[in-house]
Design a protein around this motif. Structure first.
Motif, PDB file in Angstrom:
ATOM      1  N   VAL A  48     -61.284  43.645   8.945  1.00  0.00           N
ATOM      2  CA  VAL A  48     -60.369  44.004   7.876  1.00  0.00           C
ATOM      3  C   VAL A  48     -59.251  44.839   8.435  1.00  0.00           C
ATOM      4  N   VAL A  49     -58.124  44.418   7.813  1.00  0.00           N
ATOM      5  CA  VAL A  49     -56.948  45.365   8.481  1.00  0.00           C
ATOM      6  C   VAL A  49     -56.988  46.528   7.707  1.00  0.00           C
ATOM      7  N   PRO A  50     -56.784  47.686   8.502  1.00  0.00           N
ATOM      8  CA  PRO A  50     -56.821  49.109   7.832  1.00  0.00           C
ATOM      9  C   PRO A  50     -55.475  49.200   7.191  1.00  0.00           C
ATOM     10  N   THR A  51     -55.522  49.692   6.152  1.00  0.00           N
ATOM     11  CA  THR A  51     -53.993  50.358   5.615  1.00  0.00           C
ATOM     12  C   THR A  51     -53.455  51.655   5.896  1.00  0.00           C
ATOM     13  N   ASP A  52     -54.461  52.643   6.298  1.00  0.00           N
ATOM     14  CA  ASP A  52     -54.052  53.753   6.733  1.00  0.00           C
ATOM     15  C   ASP A  52     -55.089  54.344   7.479  1.00  0.00           C
ATOM     16  N   ALA A  53     -55.125  55.621   8.078  1.00  0.00           N
ATOM     17  CA  ALA A  53     -56.045  56.281   8.807  1.00  0.00           C
ATOM     18  C   ALA A  53     -57.302  56.625   8.202  1.00  0.00           C
ATOM     19  N   ASP A  54     -57.260  56.952   6.783  1.00  0.00           N
ATOM     20  CA  ASP A  54     -58.551  56.839   6.106  1.00  0.00           C
ATOM     21  C   ASP A  54     -59.335  55.663   5.938  1.00  0.00           C
ATOM     22  N   HIS A  55     -58.526  54.515   5.609  1.00  0.00           N
ATOM     23  CA  HIS A  55     -59.204  53.321   5.703  1.00  0.00           C
ATOM     24  C   HIS A  55     -59.895  52.910   7.017  1.00  0.00           C
ATOM     25  N   ALA A  56     -58.979  53.333   8.128  1.00  0.00           N
ATOM     26  CA  ALA A  56     -59.713  52.798   9.455  1.00  0.00           C
ATOM     27  C   ALA A  56     -60.959  53.657   9.758  1.00  0.00           C
ATOM     28  N   LEU A  57     -60.883  54.907   9.176  1.00  0.00           N
ATOM     29  CA  LEU A  57     -61.973  55.804   9.261  1.00  0.00           C
ATOM     30  C   LEU A  57     -63.212  55.214   8.546  1.00  0.00           C
ATOM     31  N   GLU A  58     -62.998  54.594   7.364  1.00  0.00           N
ATOM     32  CA  GLU A  58     -63.949  54.054   6.581  1.00  0.00           C
ATOM     33  C   GLU A  58     -64.604  52.855   7.161  1.00  0.00           C
ATOM     34  N   ILE A  59     -63.547  52.095   8.079  1.00  0.00           N
ATOM     35  CA  ILE A  59     -64.227  50.806   8.729  1.00  0.00           C
ATOM     36  C   ILE A  59     -64.789  51.281  10.033  1.00  0.00           C
ATOM     37  N   GLY A  60     -64.417  52.239  10.649  1.00  0.00           N
ATOM     38  CA  GLY A  60     -65.105  52.959  11.787  1.00  0.00           C
ATOM     39  C   GLY A  60     -66.305  53.232  11.530  1.00  0.00           C
ATOM     40  N   ARG A  61     -66.636  53.903  10.570  1.00  0.00           N
ATOM     41  CA  ARG A  61     -68.156  54.298  10.132  1.00  0.00           C
ATOM     42  C   ARG A  61     -69.153  53.119  10.302  1.00  0.00           C
ATOM     43  N   MET A  62     -68.555  52.072  10.202  1.00  0.00           N
ATOM     44  CA  MET A  62     -69.667  51.015  10.287  1.00  0.00           C
ATOM     45  C   MET A  62     -70.254  50.575  11.774  1.00  0.00           C
ATOM     46  N   HIS A  63     -69.390  51.397  12.852  1.00  0.00           N
ATOM     47  CA  HIS A  63     -69.485  51.268  14.230  1.00  0.00           C
ATOM     48  C   HIS A  63     -70.408  52.347  14.862  1.00  0.00           C
ATOM     49  N   PHE A  64     -70.572  53.138  14.027  1.00  0.00           N
ATOM     50  CA  PHE A  64     -71.133  54.400  14.555  1.00  0.00           C
ATOM     51  C   PHE A  64     -72.305  54.896  14.077  1.00  0.00           C
ATOM     52  N   PRO A  65     -73.537  55.614  14.773  1.00  0.00           N
ATOM     53  CA  PRO A  65     -74.597  56.101  13.905  1.00  0.00           C
ATOM     54  C   PRO A  65     -74.362  56.932  12.714  1.00  0.00           C
ATOM     55  N   GLU A  66     -74.939  57.178  11.681  1.00  0.00           N
ATOM     56  CA  GLU A  66     -74.600  58.070  10.695  1.00  0.00           C
ATOM     57  C   GLU A  66     -74.291  59.365  11.012  1.00  0.00           C
ATOM     58  N   VAL A  67     -73.222  60.008  10.742  1.00  0.00           N
ATOM     59  CA  VAL A  67     -72.779  61.312  11.129  1.00  0.00           C
ATOM     60  C   VAL A  67     -73.675  62.110  10.528  1.00  0.00           C
ATOM     61  N   GLY A  68     -74.329  63.061  11.486  1.00  0.00           N
ATOM     62  CA  GLY A  68     -75.328  64.060  11.180  1.00  0.00           C
ATOM     63  C   GLY A  68     -76.650  63.602  11.298  1.00  0.00           C
ATOM     64  N   SER A  69     -76.728  62.336  11.815  1.00  0.00           N
ATOM     65  CA  SER A  69     -78.380  61.851  11.920  1.00  0.00           C
ATOM     66  C   SER A  69     -78.821  62.384  13.062  1.00  0.00           C
ATOM     67  N   PRO A  70     -80.020  62.474  13.621  1.00  0.00           N
ATOM     68  CA  PRO A  70     -80.357  63.035  14.813  1.00  0.00           C
ATOM     69  C   PRO A  70     -79.869  62.125  15.960  1.00  0.00           C
ATOM     70  N   GLY A  71     -79.323  62.936  16.823  1.00  0.00           N
ATOM     71  CA  GLY A  71     -78.486  62.154  18.149  1.00  0.00           C
ATOM     72  C   GLY A  71     -77.203  61.710  17.641  1.00  0.00           C
ATOM     73  N   GLY A  72     -76.866  61.523  16.380  1.00  0.00           N
ATOM     74  CA  GLY A  72     -75.523  61.035  15.800  1.00  0.00           C
ATOM     75  C   GLY A  72     -74.414  62.087  15.967  1.00  0.00           C
ATOM     76  N   PRO A  73     -73.221  61.592  15.791  1.00  0.00           N
ATOM     77  CA  PRO A  73     -72.067  62.592  16.003  1.00  0.00           C
ATOM     78  C   PRO A  73     -72.244  63.526  14.549  1.00  0.00           C
ATOM     79  N   ALA A  74     -71.174  64.651  14.868  1.00  0.00           N
ATOM     80  CA  ALA A  74     -71.238  65.733  13.988  1.00  0.00           C
ATOM     81  C   ALA A  74     -70.015  65.285  12.988  1.00  0.00           C
ATOM     82  N   SER A  75     -69.244  64.613  13.488  1.00  0.00           N
ATOM     83  CA  SER A  75     -67.901  64.208  12.805  1.00  0.00           C
ATOM     84  C   SER A  75     -67.370  62.913  13.350  1.00  0.00           C
ATOM     85  N   LEU A  76     -66.575  62.157  12.710  1.00  0.00           N
ATOM     86  CA  LEU A  76     -65.664  61.063  13.274  1.00  0.00           C
ATOM     87  C   LEU A  76     -64.274  61.644  12.851  1.00  0.00           C
ATOM     88  N   MET A  77     -63.564  61.057  13.962  1.00  0.00           N
ATOM     89  CA  MET A  77     -61.816  61.636  13.862  1.00  0.00           C
ATOM     90  C   MET A  77     -61.172  60.288  14.087  1.00  0.00           C
TER      91      MET A  77
END
Length: 110
Positions: A15-44
């Motif tokens: 999916v081609v992102p339309t803006d930074a917020d959309h890119a973050l939404e797409i990016g979430r599919m490629h990282f462990p869940e934020v706040g999960s054990p061993g997962g990131p505290a945030s995504l930027m």
């Protein structure tokens, strides 16, 4: 690093992102869940002219002189042109963007 999908699990559609917020939404599919054990505290997201760098933030270590508990990891860049996701080493934003630019300049070879 972002986990690879297990066998039999479909890969997220391109999916081609339309803006930074959309890119973050797409990016979430490629990282462990934020706040999960061993997962990131945030995504930027770091937006630049040809893409969006999505990278994980982790809480500060109690001992700043100690090595990180899990060195390594990956960043991703989502292309503004075609939505292609490129995995990069866990570099700070500017060196990661520079590496992405160098990779884009290389001719495609079979």
């Amino acid at each position: 690093p972002p986990p690879f999908p297990p066998p039999g699990v479909s890969v997220p559609p391109v999916v081609v992102p339309t803006d930074a917020d959309h890119a973050l939404e797409i990016g979430r599919m490629h990282f462990p869940e934020v706040g999960s054990p061993g997962g990131p505290a945030s995504l930027m997201v770091h937006e630049f002219d040809i893409g969006y760098l999505v990278y994980a933030g982790y809480p500060p270590r109690e001992d700043p002189t100690a090595l990180p508990p899990a060195p390594g990891g990956s960043n991703i860049v989502i292309s503004k042109a075609d939505g292609e996701v490129t995995f990069l080493p866990n570099f700070p934003p500017e060196p990661a963007v520079e590496l992405y630019r160098r990779l884009q300049e290389r001719p495609n070879t079979p």
